[in-house]
Design an enzyme around this catalytic site. Structure first.
Site, PDB file in Angstrom:
ATOM      1  N   CYS A  88      33.282  -7.541 -12.703  1.00 50.52           N
ATOM      2  CA  CYS A  88      33.357  -6.272 -11.734  1.00 50.52           C
ATOM      3  C   CYS A  88      34.489  -5.476 -12.115  1.00 50.52           C
ATOM      4  CB  CYS A  88      33.269  -6.790 -10.372  1.00 50.52           C
ATOM      5  SG  CYS A  88      31.765  -7.658  -9.740  1.00 50.52           S
ATOM      6  N   CYS A 213      27.461  -5.730   2.978  1.00 53.49           N
ATOM      7  CA  CYS A 213      27.358  -5.869   1.662  1.00 53.49           C
ATOM      8  C   CYS A 213      27.262  -4.318   1.090  1.00 53.49           C
ATOM      9  CB  CYS A 213      26.233  -6.572   1.224  1.00 53.49           C
ATOM     10  SG  CYS A 213      26.004  -8.217   2.169  1.00 53.49           S
ATOM     11  N   LYS A 341      30.771   0.379  -0.930  1.00 54.22           N
ATOM     12  CA  LYS A 341      29.794   0.291   0.157  1.00 54.22           C
ATOM     13  C   LYS A 341      28.999   1.492   0.324  1.00 54.22           C
ATOM     14  CE  LYS A 341      28.122  -1.350   2.953  1.00 54.22           C
ATOM     15  NZ  LYS A 341      26.949  -0.826   3.902  1.00 54.22           N
ATOM     16  N   HIS A 345      27.534  -0.407  -6.434  1.00 56.89           N
ATOM     17  CA  HIS A 345      28.187  -1.113  -7.230  1.00 56.89           C
ATOM     18  C   HIS A 345      27.901  -1.338  -8.628  1.00 56.89           C
ATOM     19  CE1 HIS A 345      31.222  -3.573  -9.175  1.00 56.89           C
ATOM     20  NE2 HIS A 345      31.015  -4.835  -8.553  1.00 56.89           N
TER      21      HIS A 345
END
Lengths: 400, 482
Positions: A88, A213, A341, A345
């Protein structure tokens, strides 16, 4: 100690694709969208770019190995292009490569670009990563939320916080991002969500519900960097320079010894100390004007507020509930654009997407969500999992 | 010195399905009121005859260094995961038995365990270990589905602190087809119960018993306990009448286990050994294409005195359910839609699995001689910052029996997992070692930070495309919440 790269690299152009369920384009189209905007912003011809760093993470749903597909997508003819992957932290890693190349004097102008096409998996969430021939034999195959959800148990145990209070705290984190995402045209999710909906959502990994998530989205972002001198020669007056980029990566200490208590992310603290020192920041709670942090899950953002030394240990849950990190809360606004959010992502893009928000805010270009005169913007990525991962921090600021 | 059984261990899966639930599920086809008493044990998705055998053997060996005395390991089962790959070898590796011991798979009949017992008594080999483990696969709606269960038992032989010794034994060979299962078929085919009871058990077992009593120089009146496993209700009582037996007929463990195939004779024997007094004689029968009969004498020493949890304790350690479909799914009887997440390629590198086998099979952690850190996995250098001692200098220690507790946890509903939710968390061992582990056999909402855990050997993953099954250790609560 090395002198670092503070003020040695200026960002002269940034671009960001529309994030979301991009059924209309492939990765090459996403890359082009971000790149075209960055080029136009920089006001240079493509052939001024002397080297590029391309970030992408998940092979199953991306362009494939090496930098060749990215070089082909953007027609970067004959220049050195490197593919980087650091989970990430990949987007920040691409920026780091380009920035270090410029800071070293190896090239004058470099491109960092990152993309991920997660909606090609066919389901929500990330594909399970391959962990290597040995680790696959013994490590549990938990999902990403399962990796981060364990922070909640550790945090509660360390600070004696009830399940209910922590759930309210992390719900506020998600509520805040959704409030901000409404003002962010390129975000995937642009709807405000009620606290009640967040608290009542189906469980993904205890105690993380659906709204704890981040989204799974497609997206790309890009930055063009050069030296402050060249930037000035190109006519730049308001200039954003890189104050620090730091990474800290696990050696296995957290997972294999009894020193870490599960309540925080050790490497974020290590990277933050180094980044603040490189950037010359002594009081982050007062000096940092805005933050884009790795809110892959609401609990991650909450503990990150302590790991970045903005909230004192055990106080993040209270600062969050007090609105200290809200856009107009009088503290340090966090996820002004809606964060992971609301953007989702796309792993290779996220670090650059965060820098894009900080860059625009510093230049006063953030439209209805513009903050008043921030001087330093921090972005933070967390690759891997809290106990075995990669913390990446970049700090951008206005050049004096 | 007397040679005999010196240690006994048992294992029954925690999961128990109500027979009432099974009957209710089939009511539409069978009609009438759903009948069924008690619970049958069934394997969790990650249990098989190898993992059950490991747990039963660990129960017998205890936490002392008793495993060092084991000189051979015989694994008896009709449901071994591999047809050509040493299953007993897998069990021996998990138990960290010496590489020099002889390992042996015994299969082909549900009396394989009693035959192995007679062999071991006859050879008088100190340190011989027999483990029986079975999980008969039962066709949905068949009578066996309710009757059968799953479980394992193990015994170790030696001369110190004998629990039971052999007075006499005999075997009878008879190609009597009470049931059979072709190698390429999943289910037993069973013939009429009355014929099996009268012409099979009622005729063949007494022939073996008569010969065994003769070899012991005893009569049926000298026997206190009669142990005879059978899938047929009342068969043991019927044979006992034929024999003129007046003592106690052993509990068939129907209430909370069900017939565990090859393992059942040993499991029933274990329950008797828990209550037998010194000098009590036990008649143990094994049936399957003939019969074995053993006349044993109890010493009054019980499996618990040797450190085992034993049969009654493993039966009490239970997680009851009415989820019939869960058992069907674990048994591979129904194919549920696990979504795209289940479409994984699980091909392991067999080379790496072999290189790491000492870590994976016996759960060996390394202890750094310089800083003392106990670490799993063992990479090239010590994990402690600033230490970095090379791994070749590490001492080796198993984490399998080290007390541990739960440091973090979550219940993951997103990952593909055959028994959702996937419970995972960091396990902190009291010797300083720590690793993230899957936590097995946990009801939803039961985990708490600080909860005591113990280690169990389980299936880590099955490579469904190639059929390779690999094993690793998981944590489980020492005690389930009431």
């Amino acid at each position: 100690m090395a002198t670092g790269i503070k003020d040695k690299v200026a960002i002269i152009g940034m671009g960001c694709s529309q994030f979301g369920e991009r059924w209309d384009v492939g990765t090459d189209g996403l890359l082009a969208e971000a790149f075209d905007e960055a080029l136009a912003d920089a006001g240079i011809e493509k052939d001024r770019i002397e080297a590029a760093w391309f970030g992408s993470c998940i092979d199953q749903v991306n362009v494939g190995n090496s930098a060749i597909p990215a070089s082909m997508a953007l027609r970067l003819d004959g220049i050195p292009v490197s593919r980087v992957e650091n989970m990430c932290a990949t987007g920040t890693e691409a920026l780091r490569g380009a920035a270090y190349a410029v800071a070293s004097g190896a090239v004058d102008i470099a491109l960092a670009v990152g993309a991920e096409k997660l909606k090609d998996t066919g389901y929500g969430g990330l594909p399970p990563p391959y962990k290597g021939t040995f680790n696959d034999l013994w490590l549990p195959m938990g999902s990403a939320p399962a990796g981060f959800a364990q922070l909640a148990a550790g945090y509660r145990a360390r600070h004696g916080i009830s399940k209910e209070d922590l759930k309210r705290g992390i719900a506020h984190v998600s509520w805040k991002s959704h409030q901000n995402g409404v003002l962010s045209p390129k975000a995937h999710l642009r709807k405000a969500v009620t606290m009640e909906a967040i608290l009542q959502a189906p469980m993904i990994a205890e105690p993380l519900g659906l709204f704890d998530c981040c989204g799974v989205s497609d997206g790309a972002a890009a930055a063009i960097v050069t030296t402050p001198e060249i930037a000035r020669a190109l006519g730049r007056r308001d200039m954003v320079t890189i104050k620090a980029i730091q990474l800290a990566i696990s050696s296995g200490v957290e997972t294999a010894t009894s020193g870490w208590d599960g309540s925080h992310v050790r490497n974020t603290r290590v990277a933050a100390r180094r980044a603040y020192e490189e950037a010359g920041i002594t009081d982050p709670r007062r000096q940092i004007g805005l933050m884009e942090v790795h809110d892959c899950f609401s609990i991650t953002e909450l503990v990150t507020m302590e790991d970045l030394f903005i909230s004192e240990d055990g106080r993040a849950v209270h600062d969050v509930l007090d609105g200290f990190y809200d856009r107009e809360g009088g503290g340090v606004p966090c996820q002004v654009d809606g964060g992971l959010k609301c953007f989702g992502h796309p792993i290779g893009a996220s670090g650059l997407r965060m820098a894009y928000e900080n860059y625009n805010q510093l230049l006063g270009r953030a439209g209805p969500r513009q903050l008043s005169a921030p001087v330093f913007g921090l972005s933070h990525n967390l690759g891997g999992v809290p106990y075995q991962g990669i913390a990446a921090i970049s700090i951008l600021g206005l050049h004096a | 010195m007397t040679f005999g059984i010196t240690a006994f261990g048992a294992y029954v899966p925690r999961l128990r399905l109500s027979r009432q639930a099974i009957a209710t599920a089939h009511r539409w086809m069978t009609g009438g009121a759903p009948r069924g008493k008690g619970y049958r044990a069934f394997c969790n998705w990650d249990e098989d005859s190898v993992t059950m055998a490991v747990e039963a053997a660990r129960d017998a060996l205890g936490t002392a260094d008793r495993h060092k005395a084991v000189s051979s390991l015989t694994l008896a089962s009709t449901t071994l995961p591999y047809a050509d790959f040493s299953n007993a070898g897998l069990v021996a590796a998990a138990l960290d038995l010496a590489p020099s011991i002889r390992v042996d798979d015994r299969t082909g009949s549900q009396r394989a365990a009693t035959t192995a017992l007679i062999d071991a008594f006859t050879r008088e080999q100190d340190g011989a270990m027999i483990v029986a483990a079975d999980r008969p696969r039962t066709q949905p709606a068949s009578p066996l589905e309710r009757v059968c269960g799953a479980g394992a038992a193990s015994v170790v032989f030696g001369r110190d602190d004998v629990i039971a010794r052999l007075l006499g034994a005999a075997s009878v060979n008879a190609t009597f087809a009470d049931h059979f299962r072709p190698s390429d078929q999943p289910y037993d085919y069973a013939w009429e119960e009355r014929w099996v009871r009268d012409e099979g058990l009622g005729t063949i077992v007494p022939r073996a018993v008569t010969a065994a009593l003769a070899s012991a120089g005893l009569t049926i009146g000298d026997i206190r306990y009669f142990v005879m496993p059978s899938t047929i209700r009342g068969a043991a009582a019927s044979v006992a009448r034929t024999l003129g037996f007046k003592g106690d007929i052993a509990d068939p463990l129907d209430e909370d286990c069900g017939h565990a195939g090859t393992a059942h004779a040993l499991l029933m024997l274990g329950a008797v050994l828990e209550v037998a007094s010194a000098g009590d004689r036990i008649l143990l029968a094994g049936f399957g294409q003939g019969a074995d009969a053993l006349v044993l004498e109890a010493s009054g020493r019980t499996p618990a005195m040797a450190g085992a949890r034993g049969v009654s304790a493993v039966l009490a350690d239970r997680l009851a359910t009415d989820d019939y479909l869960r058992m069907l799914s674990f048994h591979g009887e129904i194919r549920l839609d696990w979504g795209m997440r289940g479409e994984k390629n699980d091909k392991p590198a067999l080379t790496e699995a072999y290189r790491a086998s000492h870590q994976l099979a016996a759960f060996k952690a390394g202890r750094c001689p310089a800083c003392g850190a106990v670490q799993f996995p063992q990479l090239a250098y010590c994990v402690t910052p600033g230490c970095g001692t090379p791994a070749q200098d590490f001492g080796q220690m198993s984490l399998a029996d080290v007390p541990a507790d739960l440091m973090t946890f979550t219940a993951d509903w997103l990952s593909y997992h055959p028994a959702p939710p996937l419970h995972v968390g960091f396990v902190q061992f009291n010797n300083g070692a720590r690793l993230m582990m899957e936590i097995a056999d946990v009801p939803v909402g039961a985990l708490e930070v600080g909860m005591p855990l113990r280690m169990v050997c389980r299936i880590k993953q099955t490579d469904t495309a190639r059929g390779f099954r690999r094993y690793f250790w998981k944590a489980t609560p020492v005690a389930l919440p009431a």
